[in-house]
Design a protein around this motif. Structure first.
Motif, mmCIF file in Angstrom:
data_model
loop_
_atom_site.group_PDB
_atom_site.id
_atom_site.type_symbol
_atom_site.label_atom_id
_atom_site.label_comp_id
_atom_site.label_asym_id
_atom_site.label_seq_id
_atom_site.Cartn_x
_atom_site.Cartn_y
_atom_site.Cartn_z
ATOM 1 N N GLU A 79 20.233 36.857 17.472
ATOM 2 C CA GLU A 79 20.867 38.116 17.040
ATOM 3 C C GLU A 79 20.866 39.112 18.200
ATOM 4 O O GLU A 79 20.022 39.997 18.291
ATOM 5 N N LEU A 132 25.224 42.538 17.374
ATOM 6 C CA LEU A 132 24.903 43.500 16.318
ATOM 7 C C LEU A 132 25.854 44.693 16.306
ATOM 8 O O LEU A 132 26.057 45.315 15.270
ATOM 9 N N ARG A 177 28.412 44.270 11.479
ATOM 10 C CA ARG A 177 27.800 44.660 10.222
ATOM 11 C C ARG A 177 28.831 44.567 9.092
ATOM 12 O O ARG A 177 30.038 44.465 9.324
ATOM 13 N N HIS A 221 16.926 43.450 7.622
ATOM 14 C CA HIS A 221 17.525 42.333 8.344
ATOM 15 C C HIS A 221 16.797 41.047 7.964
ATOM 16 O O HIS A 221 15.559 41.032 7.904
ATOM 17 N N GLU A 252 13.975 44.411 9.802
ATOM 18 C CA GLU A 252 14.894 45.537 9.793
ATOM 19 C C GLU A 252 15.532 45.656 11.161
ATOM 20 O O GLU A 252 15.033 45.111 12.155
ATOM 21 N N VAL A 253 16.648 46.351 11.202
ATOM 22 C CA VAL A 253 17.338 46.569 12.464
ATOM 23 C C VAL A 253 17.914 47.977 12.467
ATOM 24 O O VAL A 253 18.411 48.461 11.447
ATOM 25 N N ALA A 313 23.296 44.688 7.300
ATOM 26 C CA ALA A 313 23.056 44.183 8.645
ATOM 27 C C ALA A 313 23.992 43.031 8.984
ATOM 28 O O ALA A 313 24.407 42.272 8.104
#
Length: 409
Positions: A65, A70, A74, A352, A357-358, A377
């Motif tokens: 990822e 990223l 999304r 995520h 999480e991101v 995400a």
């Protein structure tokens, strides 16, 4: 206010990779479209391997990822599918049959070999809006060439007007840091798709859209290119100087850098008063915008000599008090310390599936009063394959397992 989004109910089949195409799909997803991203089994979007950084999993191991991936994926679902195999091509045809939009950025003619070009899929779904994004467009002597952002910054004129002015140390053209042609192309493709969706309401038919990075790179040179078309003279590179009224440039303070834009004669007058140099306002070198542009190096040097006696925060406050536009120069970590950036919530943190999480850049479309923004995400490779094949194509778990075993998904 409702919970519905602007493109809710619109289905998008996203066969793109890297940046321009995925950015287009993300814009549609941000607006609420149901975007299904098609990726190669085991490999995924080429953009997953781009850039400098990647998310770490819960054990601290690097994942697929990437930060590059990223930034443009999304609000999508990921399905793996091998388009080179007839079984994979049939899956795409079946997904296209109930899609509103298909986006692809394969080289010209590639999808026609698989029966996945517009004319073929139009037979399956006459209402399909099919958008092809390529480097040079679908026609012309260079149509089959691959193309990436930097090539078009060089070719389309953008690099010619970006960089240090002639006569100064290090003079020459420069590429912009972000992949601006890719991003601009993604926006234009999304706009074209929105227009086609609106036209379909009256025509009842889909259409084909041909968007090229080359076209967008020429268009985004905008008013500078228009100046050339009007005058026949290519404007010079201005470095950090503004393209309109001035002085407009980076100014050095005792503890930092700010950018000022004295874009009108009135701005210039109040700046002269603040500098306690009213004589500069009527100085024949600087008493009009064109003259301030011609003599900008001399003028900026005078301003810098004065501004070095100020702290940046104090000078910004003083400039604000007289109504002169100015802003602090920020390194990337400082951007999110800016009080207005914080107020606008320009970064968001969401769950995520791999990293827990991101944190991502927020969408600039978040402030639509009737269309609340929702963030999901970017998906992992094939995260939604089983879900989409079962729910949209009514495939059994045994059929899906067979496709996986034979390398189709």
């Amino acid at each position: 206010m409702t919970d519905s989004q602007a493109l809710e109910g619109v289905r998008v089949l996203d066969l793109t990779r890297v940046l321009a195409g995925p950015f287009c799909g993300q814009i549609l997803g941000d607006l609420g479209a149901d975007v299904t991203k098609i990726e190669r089994p085991g490999v995924g979007d080429d953009g997953r391997m781009y850039g400098f950084s990647s998310l770490l999993d819960s054990d601290g191991n690097k994942t697929r990822e990437s930060a590059f991936y990223l930034t443009a994926n999304r609000n999508k679902k990921s399905v793996t599918c091998n388009l080179s195999r007839p079984e994979g091509q049939e899956l795409i045809r079946r997904l296209a049959a109930d899609s509103d939009v298909l986006i692809e950025n394969y080289k010209v003619g590639n999808l026609k070999r698989y029966g996945l070009d517009y004319e073929s899929l139009k037979q399956v779904n006459p209402k399909l809006i099919y958008c092809s994004i390529t480097g040079y467009g679908q026609t012309g002597p260079m149509a089959t060439r691959p193309g990436y952002d930097g090539l078009f910054q060089a070719t389309g004129g953008m690099m010619a007007v970006t960089g240090i002015p002639e006569g100064q140390p290090g003079a020459g053209p420069l590429k912009a840091g972000p992949s601006l042609v890719d991003v601009f192309t993604g926006h234009n493709a999304a706009l074209a798709i929105l227009g086609a969706l609106n036209q379909r309401h009256t025509s009842g038919e889909g259409q084909y859209i041909d968007v090229a990075l080359l076209d967008c790179s020429v268009a985004m040179t905008s008013h500078i290119m228009q100046d050339y078309l009007v005058s026949g003279v290519a404007p010079p590179r201005l470095g950090n100087g503004g393209n309109g009224g001035g002085p407009a440039d980076l100014i050095n303070c005792a503890d930092g850098i700010i950018y000022i834009t004295a874009g009108t004669d009135e701005h210039w007058r109040v700046l002269c008063d603040l500098m306690e140099r009213p004589d500069l306002f009527d100085d024949p070198r600087f008493n009009s915008n064109p003259k301030r542009g011609t003599n900008r190096n001399e003028l900026v040097a005078i301003i810098n000599q004065w501004s070095m006696g100020w702290k940046a925060a104090d000078l910004l406050e003083a400039l604000d008090s007289i109504g002169l536009p100015a802003a602090r120069y920020n390194e990337l970590p400082e951007v999110f310390d800016d009080v207005q950036v914080q107020h606008r919530e320009l970064k968001v943190t969401v769950p995520h599936p791999v990293a827990g999480e991101v944190t991502m850049l927020a969408s600039p479309l978040a402030y639509m009063s009737g269309s609340p923004m929702k963030y999901v995400a970017p998906p992992t490779i094939g995260q939604h394959t089983d879900e989409i094949l079962a729910e949209r194509l009514n495939m059994s778990s045994q059929e899906i397992a067979q496709l996986r075993e034979t390398g189709i998904i």
